[in-house]
Each structure stands twice: as structure tokens, then as C-alpha cells.
Design a protein around this motif. Structure first.
Motif, PDB file in Angstrom:
ATOM      1  N   LEU A 133       5.926  -0.736   0.478  1.00  0.00           N
ATOM      2  CA  LEU A 133       5.606  -0.399   1.869  1.00  0.00           C
ATOM      3  C   LEU A 133       6.800   0.235   2.574  1.00  0.00           C
ATOM      4  O   LEU A 133       6.642   1.196   3.346  1.00  0.00           O
ATOM      5  CB  LEU A 133       5.138  -1.646   2.620  1.00  0.00           C
ATOM      6  CG  LEU A 133       3.764  -2.182   2.213  1.00  0.00           C
ATOM      7  CD1 LEU A 133       3.464  -3.500   2.923  1.00  0.00           C
ATOM      8  CD2 LEU A 133       2.666  -1.163   2.514  1.00  0.00           C
ATOM      9  N   ARG A 136       7.147   3.738   1.749  1.00  0.00           N
ATOM     10  CA  ARG A 136       6.116   4.544   2.410  1.00  0.00           C
ATOM     11  C   ARG A 136       6.354   4.664   3.910  1.00  0.00           C
ATOM     12  O   ARG A 136       5.517   5.207   4.635  1.00  0.00           O
ATOM     13  CB  ARG A 136       4.730   3.927   2.148  1.00  0.00           C
ATOM     14  CG  ARG A 136       4.314   3.963   0.687  1.00  0.00           C
ATOM     15  CD  ARG A 136       3.017   3.177   0.457  1.00  0.00           C
ATOM     16  NE  ARG A 136       2.678   3.088  -0.953  1.00  0.00           N
ATOM     17  CZ  ARG A 136       1.985   4.003  -1.625  1.00  0.00           C
ATOM     18  NH1 ARG A 136       1.535   5.071  -0.990  1.00  0.00           N
ATOM     19  NH2 ARG A 136       1.728   3.851  -2.913  1.00  0.00           N
ATOM     20  N   CYS A 138       6.672   2.099   6.059  1.00  0.00           N
ATOM     21  CA  CYS A 138       6.054   1.008   6.815  1.00  0.00           C
ATOM     22  C   CYS A 138       7.079  -0.098   7.075  1.00  0.00           C
ATOM     23  O   CYS A 138       8.151  -0.137   6.467  1.00  0.00           O
ATOM     24  CB  CYS A 138       4.866   0.436   6.048  1.00  0.00           C
ATOM     25  SG  CYS A 138       3.607   1.658   5.627  1.00  0.00           S
ATOM     26  N   GLY A 168      -0.464  -7.003   1.318  1.00  0.00           N
ATOM     27  CA  GLY A 168      -0.431  -5.758   2.069  1.00  0.00           C
ATOM     28  C   GLY A 168      -1.123  -5.885   3.410  1.00  0.00           C
ATOM     29  O   GLY A 168      -0.656  -5.337   4.428  1.00  0.00           O
ATOM     30  N   ASN A 172       0.533  -5.543   7.056  1.00  0.00           N
ATOM     31  CA  ASN A 172      -0.131  -4.580   7.939  1.00  0.00           C
ATOM     32  C   ASN A 172      -0.419  -5.206   9.300  1.00  0.00           C
ATOM     33  O   ASN A 172      -0.162  -4.602  10.348  1.00  0.00           O
ATOM     34  CB  ASN A 172      -1.433  -4.107   7.282  1.00  0.00           C
ATOM     35  CG  ASN A 172      -2.042  -2.904   7.968  1.00  0.00           C
ATOM     36  OD1 ASN A 172      -1.369  -2.153   8.670  1.00  0.00           O
ATOM     37  ND2 ASN A 172      -3.327  -2.693   7.757  1.00  0.00           N
ATOM     38  N   ASN A 176       2.659  -3.836  11.356  1.00  0.00           N
ATOM     39  CA  ASN A 176       2.280  -2.421  11.442  1.00  0.00           C
ATOM     40  C   ASN A 176       1.041  -2.172  12.307  1.00  0.00           C
ATOM     41  O   ASN A 176       0.445  -1.094  12.253  1.00  0.00           O
ATOM     42  CB  ASN A 176       2.040  -1.870  10.025  1.00  0.00           C
ATOM     43  CG  ASN A 176       3.307  -1.879   9.185  1.00  0.00           C
ATOM     44  OD1 ASN A 176       4.112  -0.958   9.257  1.00  0.00           O
ATOM     45  ND2 ASN A 176       3.488  -2.928   8.393  1.00  0.00           N
ATOM     46  N   ILE A 180      -1.990   0.718   8.516  1.00  0.00           N
ATOM     47  CA  ILE A 180      -1.999   1.115   7.101  1.00  0.00           C
ATOM     48  C   ILE A 180      -3.441   1.083   6.604  1.00  0.00           C
ATOM     49  O   ILE A 180      -4.113   0.054   6.697  1.00  0.00           O
ATOM     50  CB  ILE A 180      -1.130   0.177   6.245  1.00  0.00           C
ATOM     51  CG1 ILE A 180       0.261   0.012   6.861  1.00  0.00           C
ATOM     52  CG2 ILE A 180      -1.011   0.718   4.831  1.00  0.00           C
ATOM     53  CD1 ILE A 180       1.122  -1.028   6.163  1.00  0.00           C
ATOM     54  N   ASP A 181      -3.935   2.196   6.054  1.00  0.00           N
ATOM     55  CA  ASP A 181      -5.325   2.241   5.619  1.00  0.00           C
ATOM     56  C   ASP A 181      -5.507   1.507   4.290  1.00  0.00           C
ATOM     57  O   ASP A 181      -4.549   1.249   3.559  1.00  0.00           O
ATOM     58  CB  ASP A 181      -5.807   3.688   5.502  1.00  0.00           C
ATOM     59  CG  ASP A 181      -5.075   4.460   4.421  1.00  0.00           C
ATOM     60  OD1 ASP A 181      -5.497   4.378   3.247  1.00  0.00           O
ATOM     61  OD2 ASP A 181      -4.071   5.138   4.731  1.00  0.00           O
ATOM     62  N   THR A 184      -4.116   3.033   0.994  1.00  0.00           N
ATOM     63  CA  THR A 184      -2.667   2.916   0.856  1.00  0.00           C
ATOM     64  C   THR A 184      -2.282   1.507   0.424  1.00  0.00           C
ATOM     65  O   THR A 184      -1.398   1.321  -0.426  1.00  0.00           O
ATOM     66  CB  THR A 184      -1.976   3.272   2.180  1.00  0.00           C
ATOM     67  OG1 THR A 184      -2.278   4.636   2.521  1.00  0.00           O
ATOM     68  CG2 THR A 184      -0.460   3.116   2.084  1.00  0.00           C
ATOM     69  N   ILE A 185      -2.948   0.505   0.986  1.00  0.00           N
ATOM     70  CA  ILE A 185      -2.686  -0.881   0.578  1.00  0.00           C
ATOM     71  C   ILE A 185      -2.995  -1.057  -0.901  1.00  0.00           C
ATOM     72  O   ILE A 185      -2.255  -1.723  -1.635  1.00  0.00           O
ATOM     73  CB  ILE A 185      -3.511  -1.850   1.445  1.00  0.00           C
ATOM     74  CG1 ILE A 185      -2.932  -1.903   2.861  1.00  0.00           C
ATOM     75  CG2 ILE A 185      -3.538  -3.252   0.826  1.00  0.00           C
ATOM     76  CD1 ILE A 185      -3.751  -2.726   3.838  1.00  0.00           C
ATOM     77  N   ASN A 188      -0.347   0.694  -3.035  1.00  0.00           N
ATOM     78  CA  ASN A 188       0.890  -0.064  -2.963  1.00  0.00           C
ATOM     79  C   ASN A 188       0.829  -1.312  -3.840  1.00  0.00           C
ATOM     80  O   ASN A 188       1.818  -1.697  -4.471  1.00  0.00           O
ATOM     81  CB  ASN A 188       1.166  -0.458  -1.514  1.00  0.00           C
ATOM     82  CG  ASN A 188       2.580  -0.940  -1.306  1.00  0.00           C
ATOM     83  OD1 ASN A 188       3.524  -0.159  -1.348  1.00  0.00           O
ATOM     84  ND2 ASN A 188       2.741  -2.233  -1.093  1.00  0.00           N
TER      85      ASN A 188
END
Length: 424
Positions: A133, A136, A138, A168, A172, A176, A180-181, A184-185, A188
Motif C-alpha cells: 500500500l 502505491r 496509500c 487492506g 483503507n 485512507n 482504495i478500490d 487495488t486491494i 495488493n
């Protein structure tokens, strides 16, 4: 809310709507008790502090058996079996994660480099998820969590992927603002498992756990897989989705699992390609003799399975779009036959006396007698089989399976419409 406030909120029905969406109306009472038990244990560990609840589901693969690692197509779905965590924000960079049956050491997120000694541990997945993360762009930070899971470990439901998606989703939510969509999770989580946990895997498990509902996934471009949600609930057509645990261990099977992608890739290489997704059936047939000579017959058969199975997964999606349940079920059973004949992930090579997956498939065929569908589930060789059982045959089906594999071997599942989520 503080933990005891959350308990009161759940007790008085404040979470019932969310619980119904995740687990079904019939399971609200049981889930109230489950969540309360998790919160009680979290309170004993962390005190009565502000807390949040998170959930990430297991998954079921419906089509595309062993196709993701060759960048093929799959059809998968999130399940009502999940891992649930009560989470308390901390003011440092340490993740303290406790779970029933696991002894997990605190992980300091100020140190996000790969720790080789952590390979194949929960700590590796925590550190790897945070590291991925951060790479990326995050944010990550510390938290304390107590979690329990009813995702069957080793049952083809991807308990490790569910855990990665849970982590994740927690990062998130805490750090965040939920930005985070889900894809992406998922990516990751795969990164954490590949690089830190040091286990090669495709993206199917994480994507199915993270996206939710039935999901058609095409991995041809692995960095940007095409994901489409498919509206389908077998219960609305009168079918129960049942997984049977054949009570066989995955231990000592790493070589068998590793041989599948290795042989498929070798066959692709003979045809001048890196992955079988780049090959056509006509190319495969034209090169059959050379593949036999170079890689062996089983490599050809497994490649033959792949080429047809990745198309079959797409055909299953089309059948669902057209609401053609008969064609869908036919394709599911055909997928299982291909896994048995060509992929050959039903019996452990050399095993004669013990063939539990094959036994379960035979029993399914006998009970269903041309109705419903059945197939191996997940990696194969051990673990579980999957069946879509007409409701009028459910009692007989479960009774038959339990007579051979023991009480409680069958799991009646429902499809869950969301992936990793904050529950409260």
C-alpha cells in the motif's frame, strides 16, 4: 462507538440490516451472537475503547479451474463465510493482530522491508500488505485487532486471500477514508502473498474475495484484469450451493499444485508463447506431437483443459446473463469432468486406496442423477467439492455425504454481494 456501545447496538438490532445483507435473514441471530463474542474478547484484550468492525469473505470458484495463473478467464463469487475483526486504532506504527488459534507477533510498520524469516507467516502478510500500500502511495498505520474466521482453511475458499483483503480493507478504512478500490486491494493482497509470504499465486482468490457477488474475471492483462459483476443467486432458481469437505489434508501436496502451472507453461513455450492464454485450440492440436515429446502427455492434456476451460468460464457468464440456468449447470458439470479427465487434479498420483475427491464426485453424480451440477472446487487433490443441488434433494445429498465423510462435512453457502467491508 466504544466496544460495549457496539455490543448494545448489535443486541438491539442496530446492525440487523447489514447482517442480513452479508449472511441472510435466517442467520441474523447467530451472527449477532458471533459478533458479540468477538467484541467481548476484543474488550478483554484492549479495554472498552472506540472500535470498528470489518469483514472479508471467502470465495468459491465456479468456472475456470486452474486458469488464472495462465492469464485465462474465471467465474468466482464471494461467500457468506468470512473473517470478522474488531479493530481499535493505535497511536503508533505497530499492528497487533490476535486471532483464535493463531499466535501472531506484533508487526512494526516502520520496518517494511522483506523479512526472509517471516516467509509463510501471518506476520509476512501484515508487513507485505502495508508495504504494498505504501508503494502505491496509500497511508498505513498501527491498529489492534481481534479476529475470528469461519472460512474453511484448506477448503478451497482462500482463507489467506480473505485475510489479505481484510487487512487492506482495515488500512483503507482507518487511514485512507475508503478511497482504495476493491481491485487495488486485491492486487495488493497478491503482492503480499507473492513477495513477502513467498507463495506464488494468481489473482483469482484475492479478486473474488475483494470484489463481491459473482464476478467474471479475465486475466489476459494481469495488471489490469477485466472484472464484471454478474447478478445471479442460485437460491432464486431453487438450488442450494453446497461444499463438501472430503477431510483430506493438503500437506505434502505443494509439488502437485506446482506441477500444474509448470506443465501448462511448458506447453505454451513449445508453441512460442509465455502463457496458454496466448494460444488457440488449433495451435495446441497442431503442436500436440511436439508437446508430447518435449513436455509429456500430461502437459498436453492440462493445456487442452485450459484452452477449453477458459472459454467455458466465459460461456457460463453468458448463460447467466441469458438466465439459462440449465446451460449454466451443464457447463459447471462439464468443467468438473474436464478437471477429472484432463487437468487431473482429482486424485493424488499413485494414491489407490484413498481417493476422497473422486468418491465425493461419484456420490454427487448418484444423488443428483442428472439434475443440478457438481465439480471439484479450488486447487483439487484434497479439500472440497462443489455442488448446485435442487432444494428437494438437499436433505438426501447432505445425508449421503455425511454418511461417508462425517457429520458436518457439508457447508450450505450463499452468495455475498460485497467483498471486504466495514460493518460498523
Amino acid at each position: 462507538m466504544k466496544i460495549n456501545e457496539l455490543r448494545k447496538f448489535i443486541e438491539t438490532g442496530g446492525l440487523d440490516e447489514k447482517l442480513a445483507a452479508l449472511y441472510g435473514e435466517a442467520n441474523i441471530a447467530a451472527q449477532r451472537l458471533r459478533y458479540d463474542d468477538i467484541l467481548v474478547k476484543a474488550c478483554n484484550m484492549f479495554g472498552d475503547r472506540e472500535a470498528q468492525l470489518y469483514s472479508a469473505p471467502g470465495r468459491t470458484e465456479v468456472g475456470g479451474n486452474h486458469t488464472d495463473h495462465q492469464l485465462g478467464a474465471v467465474l468466482a463469487a464471494s461467500l457468506n463465510l468470512d473473517v470478522v475483526a474488531a479493530v481499535v486504532l493505535s497511536n503508533d506504527m505497530v499492528v497487533r493482530y490476535a486471532s483464535k488459534g493463531f499466535d501472531v507477533k506484533p508487526v512494526d510498520l516502520k520496518e517494511l522491508g522483506i523479512h526472509d524469516e517471516e516467509a509463510n507467516t501471518t506476520e509476512a502478510l501484515i508487513r507485505g500488505t502495508a508495504a504494498g500500500l505504501v508503494e502505491r502511495g496509500c497511508k498505513v498505520g498501527g491498529f489492534m485487532a481481534y479476529a475470528e474466521s469461519d472460512v474453511i482453511a484448506g477448503g478451497g475458499m482462500s482463507s489467506s486471500a480473505a485475510f489479505e483483503v481484510l487487512l487492506g480493507t482495515i488500512f483503507n478504512g482507518l487511514y485512507n477514508d475508503g478511497a482504495i478500490d476493491s481491485q487495488t486491494i486485491a492486487k495488493n493482497g497478491q503482492y503480499a502473498e507473492n513477495v513477502y509470504f513467498k507463495k506464488p499465486c494468481g489473482l483469482l482468490d484475492q479478486m473474488a474475495c475483494s470484489v463481491g457477488s459473482f464476478a467474471a474475471i479475465d486475466f489476459k492483462d494481469p495488471k489490469n484484469p477485466v472484472v464484471e459483476k454478474v447478478d445471479f443467486d442460485p437460491a432464486s432458481y431453487g438450488y442450494d450451493l453446497i461444499l463438501t469437505d472430503v477431510k483430506a489434508s493438503h500437506a505434502e501436496l505443494s509439488d502437485e499444485y506446482g506441477a500444474v502451472p509448470r506443465e501448462m507453461k511448458a506447453a505454451a513455450n513449445v508453441m512460442g508463447h509465455q502463457f496458454l492464454s496466448e494460444c488457440t485450440l488449433s495451435q495446441l492440436l497442431e503442436n500436440a506431437s511436439e508437446i508430447r515429446k518435449t513436455c509429456g502427455d500430461r502437459a498436453f492434456l492440462r493445456a487442452y483443459h485450459f484452452v477449453n476451460e477458459t472459454k467455458r468460464a466465459k460461456d457460463e457468464v453468458e448463460a447467466l446473463r441469458c438466465k439459462d440456468i440449465g446451460e449454466f449447470l451443464r457447463l459447471v458439470t462439464e468443467s468438473g469432468h474436464s478437471s477429472y479427465m484432463y487437468l487431473q487434479n482429482i486424485n493424488v498420483p499413485g494414491a489407490v486406496k484413498e481417493q476422497p475427491v473422486a468418491m465425493a464426485l461419484a456420490l454427487s453424480e448418484a444423488v443428483l442423477a442428472g439434475s443440478g451440477a457438481y465439480r471439484v472446487h479450488g486447487g483439487g487433490f484434497a479439500g472440497t467439492i462443489q455442488a448446485f443441488v435442487p432444494r428437494e434433494k438437499t436433505t438426501e445429498y447432505i445425508k449421503t455425504m455425511e454418511s461417508v465423510f462425517g457429520k458436518g462435512c457439508c457447508y450450505m453457502l450463499r452468495i455475498r454481494n460485497c467483498g471486504g467491508t466495514r460493518v460498523a
